[in-house]
Design an enzyme around this catalytic site. Structure first.
Site, PDB file in Angstrom:
ATOM      1  CD  GLU A 235      59.865  51.739  41.450  1.00 18.23           C
ATOM      2  OE1 GLU A 235      59.071  51.351  42.324  1.00 18.23           O
ATOM      3  OE2 GLU A 235      60.773  51.042  41.008  1.00 18.23           O
TER       4      GLU A 235
ATOM      5  CG  HIS B  30      58.841  47.615  41.922  1.00 16.97           C
ATOM      6  ND1 HIS B  30      59.520  48.588  42.615  1.00 16.97           N
ATOM      7  CD2 HIS B  30      59.320  46.435  42.408  1.00 16.97           C
ATOM      8  CE1 HIS B  30      60.359  48.023  43.473  1.00 16.97           C
ATOM      9  NE2 HIS B  30      60.254  46.711  43.357  1.00 16.97           N
TER      10      HIS B  30
HETATM   11  C1  DGY Z   1      61.872  44.172  47.397  1.00 15.03           C
HETATM   12  O1  DGY Z   1      61.522  43.274  48.158  1.00 15.03           O
HETATM   13  O2  DGY Z   1      62.771  44.935  47.678  1.00 15.03           O
HETATM   14  C2  DGY Z   1      61.170  44.275  46.107  1.00 15.03           C
HETATM   15  O3  DGY Z   1      61.610  45.306  45.316  1.00 15.03           O
HETATM   16  C3  DGY Z   1      59.679  44.339  46.293  1.00 15.03           C
HETATM   17  O4  DGY Z   1      59.220  43.503  45.305  1.00 15.03           O
END
Ligand code: DGY
Length: 323
Positions: A272, A290
């Site tokens: 990402e 995401h």
């Molecule tokens: C997390 O909290 O790990 C998520 O991926 C963020 O949205």
């Protein structure tokens, strides 16, 4: 107020959360919301008593192995901590916390959104309409597959996996199976209506749609690789709202190109914000950036968890969510 600990956020946080940090600490916000590079992150660790990072940051071993560190707590804004070398932080005496529980429902909702979108071909259909290529209703036009009655296989059965199971079974009439390396006590999941499978291959072979809900650790890296993708039923769908590293995305692109899988719904990616070559060109994938926890209510709740952890730490109390 020089006696108050310095708390720094690596990114902009919800206003309510920043206001509380500002009242209780010497708060250093990131007004520009520009991500820190590694030099800036190292400087932040030297300047702040408490740092609030998030999944888009990188805190690898190198940051904890050299130079002085002032930071005593990393209150991660999020539940996954795969972007932090937690062992390295602990070795330098830095406490790490996260935000479990508060993003369960939101992420489970997004998982169902992806299941519905990809199985009903919603992304493809909307692109067609928007591009002016829709010429009207026809019996054989835009056919997806029904969700009701299909088998959903859940990999990893923590809070989010269970919330997905409940929604899929009770809301959409799906048959739900799950696999997790450590089988839980049946009393803890009976109400979800899900049934366990003894191993991952069995789950993959039996499911019309497979949804991933395991953490991004070294033991789940490429858990879904080329050979596991081939174990999935021809015409099945893969959903990933967990961590990009769980899927070998190059192998996924091949499985989709070869039409072994009918589609995939992804919210997380191996590198990402970069996408594996080939993904963008595929019409049978739904790609979200995401956004599993991206509602204002959830982001505020995540922020409040970070506040509670930082508060407890500097009061000398046990932190509520240690990692
Ligand atoms: C997390 O909290 O790990 C998520 O991926 C963020 O949205």
């Amino acid at each position: 107020m020089p006696d108050r600990p310095v708390v720094m956020a690596t990114r902009r946080l919800p206003d309510r959360v920043e206001a509380i940090f500002g009242r209780e600490f010497q708060f250093v916000p990131n007004r520009s919301d520009r991500p820190f590079d590694q030099a800036e992150m190292a400087r932040a660790l030297q300047a702040a008593d408490g740092l609030v990072p998030c999944v888009a940051d990188r805190l690898p071993a190198a940051l904890f192995s050299a130079g002085p560190i002032r930071t005593k707590i990393l209150a991660n804004f999020g539940v996954g901590v795969n972007h932090i070398d937690v062992g390295g932080a602990h070795r330098r005496g830095v406490v790490v916390t996260n935000t479990p529980g508060v993003l369960t429902e939101c992420t489970a909702d997004l998982t169902l959104l992806l299941i519905l979108m990809v199985m009903r071909g919603a992304g493809r259909a909307e692109r067609r309409l928007r591009s002016g290529r829709w010429s009207g209703w026809a019996p054989m036009d835009q056919l997806g597959v029904s969700v009701s009655g299909k088998t959903l296989g859940i990999v990893g059965f923590g809070r989010i996996g269970r919330a997905v199971a409940t929604r899929a079974a009770q809301g959409f009439g799906m048959r739900v199976l799950f696999w997790t390396p450590r089988p839980p006590d049946p009393a803890t999941y009976q109400e979800t209506g899900a049934a366990p499978r003894a191993n991952l291959s069995e789950l993959l072979a039996e499911s019309d749609v497979v949804s991933l809900h395991c953490p991004g650790t070294s033991s789940t890296h490429h858990l879904i690789n080329g050979s596991r993708l081939r174990t999935m039923r021809p015409g099945a769908f893969l959903i990933n709202t967990a961590r990009g590293s769980v899927v070998d995305e190059a192998a996924l692109v091949s499985a989709l190109r070869e039409n072994h899988l009918a589609g995939a719904g992804l919210d997380v990616y191996e590198q990402e914000p970069n996408l594996t070559p080939g993904l963008l060109e595929l019409d049978n994938v739904v790609l979200l950036p995401h956004v599993g926890s991206a509602t204002i209510e959830t982001r505020e709740a995540m922020g409040m968890k970070a506040v509670e952890n930082v508060r407890a730490f500097f009061r000398g109390d046990p932190v509520p969510d240690p990692v």
